[in-house]
Design a protein around this motif. Structure first.
Motif, PDB file in Angstrom:
ATOM      1  N   ARG A   5      27.386  13.584  -5.796  1.00 33.81           N
ATOM      2  CA  ARG A   5      25.829  13.347  -5.376  1.00 33.81           C
ATOM      3  C   ARG A   5      25.917  11.581  -6.449  1.00 33.81           C
ATOM      4  NH1 ARG A   5      23.050  14.379 -10.557  1.00 33.81           N
ATOM      5  NH2 ARG A   5      24.210  16.332 -10.202  1.00 33.81           N
ATOM      6  N   TRP A   6      25.718  11.699  -7.856  1.00 32.11           N
ATOM      7  CA  TRP A   6      26.358  10.183  -8.179  1.00 32.11           C
ATOM      8  C   TRP A   6      26.980   8.872  -7.182  1.00 32.11           C
ATOM      9  CZ3 TRP A   6      22.331   9.814 -10.563  1.00 32.11           C
ATOM     10  CH2 TRP A   6      21.873  10.608 -12.550  1.00 32.11           C
ATOM     11  N   THR A  36      24.511   8.121  -5.363  1.00 33.04           N
ATOM     12  CA  THR A  36      23.114   7.295  -5.624  1.00 33.04           C
ATOM     13  C   THR A  36      23.635   5.797  -5.809  1.00 33.04           C
ATOM     14  OG1 THR A  36      23.147   8.963  -6.666  1.00 33.04           O
ATOM     15  CG2 THR A  36      21.862   7.294  -7.198  1.00 33.04           C
TER      16      THR A  36
END
Length: 874
Positions: free
Chosen positions: A18-19, A22
């Motif tokens: 997820r990061w 991002t």
RNA sequence: GCCCCUGUGGCGGAAUUGGUAGACGCGACCGACUCAAAAUCGGUUUCCGCAAGGAGUGCUGGUUCGAUUCCGGCCAGGGGCACCA
């Protein structure tokens, strides 16, 4: 109400992906050229796309990423790019095996390795990525080659290559095994080819003296480069040959020596096998010709020359000693004399040089000492001399040496040089002082396909003609085969046929390609503006970003890659493509990743996944999982396929996560030393990740409403950690950073365990937790983002500034000083931090405990080192 | 052969660069929680000694009030370069 994320373990799989998304979606790590903040250029040596990344890459890129993320936090505009050193021999070998194209293999590897690197969560600007095998890159390299040619930085001359007489192909040194071609098994021959060279040796003096300015390079590397360049001061000396013994047309032999002082000890001369005198003598002596042929069958690598037995052959030629009338000295051909160094000829003084001594012993030549220890008389030294003894080259005093007797070595060198500079025959001085360098010109010609084509056309009428700029790039043909040995460019049906740019008549393309060291000698400059399609570099971008502030890579590149890059940068500046001399202001060389080795009871190597380690009272033991039998734990070695002691980064990231892998890589071992990869170590790192997650969970749950704070032990610990971690990051001491962060996490644990905490205490813990997250963010960036979000930090932690330490919180009012008596520690005493030495001494003298230990012995002296120690001498 | 680096507990290592040797981590052991295990938490862990105390940073000399740190000699391991004249 949302579920409490802290009730379960930290889910690295979900969070890391997820990061990474991002960061990528937000283009967080893309560098803007007009960024007004002070620049910082971090670069790790770019990888060769060999197939998959290995643990050495993980270590290298983890370190670089910590530096890059730390500099971002310190407010720098950071340039941190990545690319591929994509030309080279393994791709051709793979093409041969798999009957495909080198490019197919290379780009497939790049795709795999890019995915692997991205799974590490590196703060790289992927928008600048390039591969050196892309014509969009090597086009500029060809352009610079032509500019170098115009500027006189390129030359063409013959040099020797390893020739495989069966495969009819040139072999690299690593393809010669025990003097034979690796595929054909044929004895390798030396063959002379006309090749392209970059004239690096014109810059020997400059490259050597500029090493002094590289104060952020390891001393070790500077020393290795200095030794490689190898400046020596000596004398070239012409010896007259005895006419009756010399081949027609030869009347003298010029040698180079750094020990002219030992001239009276000369007992033979030796020339290289390819020295003109040796060749001429070989024509009249079949046995000598056979010996020369034998020398030619040695490989061209230094290693091959080194390991060969020292052999010589007496040519029958005699030379007249320039100082001893009537003394005639034999001239040998020797297999250890190099034509490339000095004049390709020496005189041997066996008493004061080990190699000459070995030679004289083997061929029963005279050995006469000419330097003696200062303490002995001439007679004593002569009496003490033993033919068999190791020669001494220690500084001493000359004897048995005519007009040099009694002089020191240095004075004798000077006297000899003066003497021969004023003597002359044939209208030239007999001897001349000469500074010599070991560094040779950089041969860049390779008889291979998978490299950057050298953009030159050979015309029968016009000679070698540069390809005009508008015709660049000269692109490699796609339709090539590797089923036959040899250079596919050479046998391609059409590619090499081109018309001469000068006269327009049919001519031939150069079929040599460039050494891949050329590709890596300017990639760091291309990264400053890889978007410029027209020029290799953009002056403003070069001025803004170069030099690289911190370069990180393996020690194996200490000499060639770094030296070539230093030269290439100078050459680019001369031709207007750059504006500086030294490309790398700071250099760091990291150690290897090593691992235990395992062998089955039957003696076969076992990989770590085939073994289960059990720890018990009797120490650790290994079991082979497949058989259940005991396995042998062997020595710790560099990870290698042959010993099977490799660990795949993908497996580690899959089972522990990128943050854990990075954290373990950086902990424990100092970065310049080898790190031992161990399963226990990774598990320890993994436990710390979960511990951090629990601490953050407690801080969030208990202390949500808190802000501000008054001094508290944990606040002090946090602010001390800011200073300590920052200082260690500046110096790349990652293992110490991690120890400080462990310390802080322990302080936070203790603070949380304290009973009866008040509001201020809670606030202090919360602040300390936030600081801890910021401190480990460069090393474990995904976990840090996740914690930052839960703690309510604004934006991304990747964009947050480094916490500021409050110096006033770090000062202690009272410190404990150790008390030594006669240098041995006997106790402690608490004193005010600002106490003067006299105050401290008074406090010590008033201390009952200390005085009791002294038992009334008279104090001779009290040494007080403020804030350190007190030593009482009795 | 030359050059360089390294040597500290059971292990990786730390020591403010001449000032409390063993921070921090790993491993091990003991205890708490648990029916049990894992996970977690607390404690012990350089060696000898019951203790007082003593020894201790590869070995050995030296300098110093004080040496892991500086100097000399030696030993061991690793790396680089090389018959470089």
């Amino acid at each position: 109400m949302r579920a409490n994320p802290f009730q379960s373990r930290y889910n690295f799989r979900e969070a890391e992906a997820r990061w990474q998304k991002t960061w990528e979606d937000g283009k967080v790590f893309e560098t803007k050229t007009d960024d007004p903040r002070p620049k910082y250029y971090v670069l790790e040596m770019f990888p060769y796309p060999s197939g998959r990344i290995h643990m050495g890459h993980v270590r290298n890129y983890a370190m670089g990423d910590v530096v890059a993320r730390y500099r971002r936090a310190k407010g720098h505009a950071v340039l941190h790019p990545m690319g591929w050193d994509a030309f080279g021999m393994p791709a051709e070998n793979a093409a041969m095996e798999k009957k495909s194209h080198p490019g197919t293999w290379t780009y497939a590897n790049i795709a795999t390795m890019r995915t692997q690197l991205k799974s590490m969560g590196l703060s790289l600007d992927w928008a600048r990525e390039f591969a050196t095998c892309d014509p969009k890159y090597y086009k500029h390299q060809q352009r610079m080659f032509l500019d170098f040619l115009k500027a006189g930085l390129v030359t063409r001359k013959t040099s020797k290559v390893n020739w495989d007489p069966v495969d009819h192909t040139v072999l690299a040194n690593e393809q010669v095994i025990d003097g034979r071609g690796w595929r054909s098994g044929a004895l390798v021959e030396q063959r002379e080819l006309t090749q392209w060279f970059l004239k690096i040796s014109d810059y020997s003096e400059e490259l050597l003296s500029a090493l002094d300015g590289l104060d952020r390079w390891p001393e070790k590397v500077r020393l290795m480069q200095a030794n490689w360049i190898g400046r020596s001061e000596g004398l070239s000396l012409r010896w007259q040959l005895v006419a009756a013994t010399a081949p027609a047309g030869f009347s003298e032999l010029e040698i180079y020596t750094t020990r002219p002082d030992t001239l009276f000890g000369a007992s033979f001369m030796a020339v290289a096998a390819d020295h003109p005198l040796a060749k001429a003598a070989g024509e009249r002596d079949p046995k000598l010709a056979a010996f020369l042929e034998e020398c030619r069958r040695m490989g061209t690598s230094q290693a091959a020359v080194d390991t060969a037995e020292k052999k010589g052959y007496d040519t029958g030629i005699r030379a007249m000693h320039p100082l001893v009338p009537g003394l005639e000295v034999p001239v040998y051909v020797a297999n250890f004399i190099l034509m490339d160094y000095g004049t390709g000829a020496i005189f041997g003084c066996p008493a004061h040089d080990q190699r000459d001594h070995d030679f004289a012993t083997a061929y029963n030549l005279p050995i006469k000492p000419v330097v003696r220890p200062v303490a002995l008389s001439d007679a004593e030294a002569n009496a003490a001399f033993d033919r068999k003894n190791s020669p001494t080259t220690d500084d001493g005093v000359l004897f048995n040496s005519g007009f040099l007797d009694g002089l020191t070595v240095a004075a004798a060198k000077e006297a000899i040089a003066k003497h021969f500079e004023s003597e002359s025959f044939g209208g030239r001085p007999v001897g001349q002082r000469k500074v010599n360098f070991r560094l040779r010109d950089w041969g860049i010609s390779r008889q291979r396909y998978w490299g950057c084509p050298i953009p030159v056309i050979h015309c029968d009428d016009c000679g070698t003609v540069p390809v005009p700029n508008q015709d660049l790039p000269v692109v490699l043909p796609e339709d090539v085969t590797f089923d036959v040995p040899g250079n596919p460019l050479d046998r391609h049906p059409t590619w090499k046929h081109a018309n001469c740019p000068c006269c327009g008549k049919p001519a031939r393309r150069e079929t040599d390609t460039m050494d891949t060291f050329v590709d890596s000698s300017w990639y760091f400059a291309r990264f400053t503006d890889p978007f410029n399609a027209d020029e290799p570099t953009t002056p403003a971008a070069i001025a803004k970003w170069l030099p690289v502030d911190q370069y990180i890579g393996g020690i194996e590149h200490a000499i060639l890659h770094l030296l070539y890059s230093r030269f290439f940068t100078r050459a680019m500046t001369i031709t207007g493509h750059a504006s500086l001399k030294e490309p790398f202001a700071g250099l760091f060389t990291q150690g290897m990743v090593v691992h235990e080795t395992y062998k089955s009871a039957a003696g076969a190597w076992l990989s770590p996944v085939e073994v289960r380690i059990e720890a018990g009272d009797g120490g650790r033991r290994a079991l082979e999982i497949a058989t259940g039998k005991d396995a042998v734990i062997g020595s710790i070695e560099k990870m290698s396929k042959s010993r099977k002691n490799v660990v795949d980064p993908d497996d580690i990231i899959e089972s522990y996560g990128a943050d854990t892998a990075r954290w373990f890589m950086l902990s424990d071992s100092p970065p310049e030393r080898d790190v031992i990869w161990s399963e226990e170590g990774v598990q320890g790192a993994s436990r710390f990740v979960q511990k951090v997650w629990r601490l953050v969970g407690e801080a969030v749950d208990l202390l949500k409403a808190q802000s501000g704070g008054t001094p508290h032990a944990v606040t002090k610990a946090a602010h001390k950690a800011i200073l300590a971690v920052g200082d260690d990051l500046e110096r790349l001491r990652f293992n110490r950073c991690i120890a400080h962060i462990h310390d802080l996490s322990n302080s936070i644990s203790s603070a949380l365990a304290e009973p009866g905490r008040d509001t201020a205490g809670n606030a202090a813990i919360r602040e300390a937790v936030v600081i801890m997250v910021q401190l480990f963010a460069p090393m474990m960036p995904h976990l840090a983002e996740e914690c930052w979000k839960e703690l309510g930090g604004s934006g991304l932690i990747a964009d947050a500034l480094w916490p500021a330490a409050d110096a006033s919180l770090v000062v202690e009012a009272v410190i404990s000083l150790p008390i030594q008596i006669n240098g041995k520690k006997r106790g402690d005493i608490d004193v005010p931090t600002d106490a003067s030495p006299a105050d401290v001494e008074a406090l010590v003298r008033a201390d009952a405990k200390i005085m009791a230990i002294l038992e009334g012995k008279p104090i001779r002296k009290v040494i007080v080192i403020p804030k350190r120690i007190v030593n009482i001498v009795v």
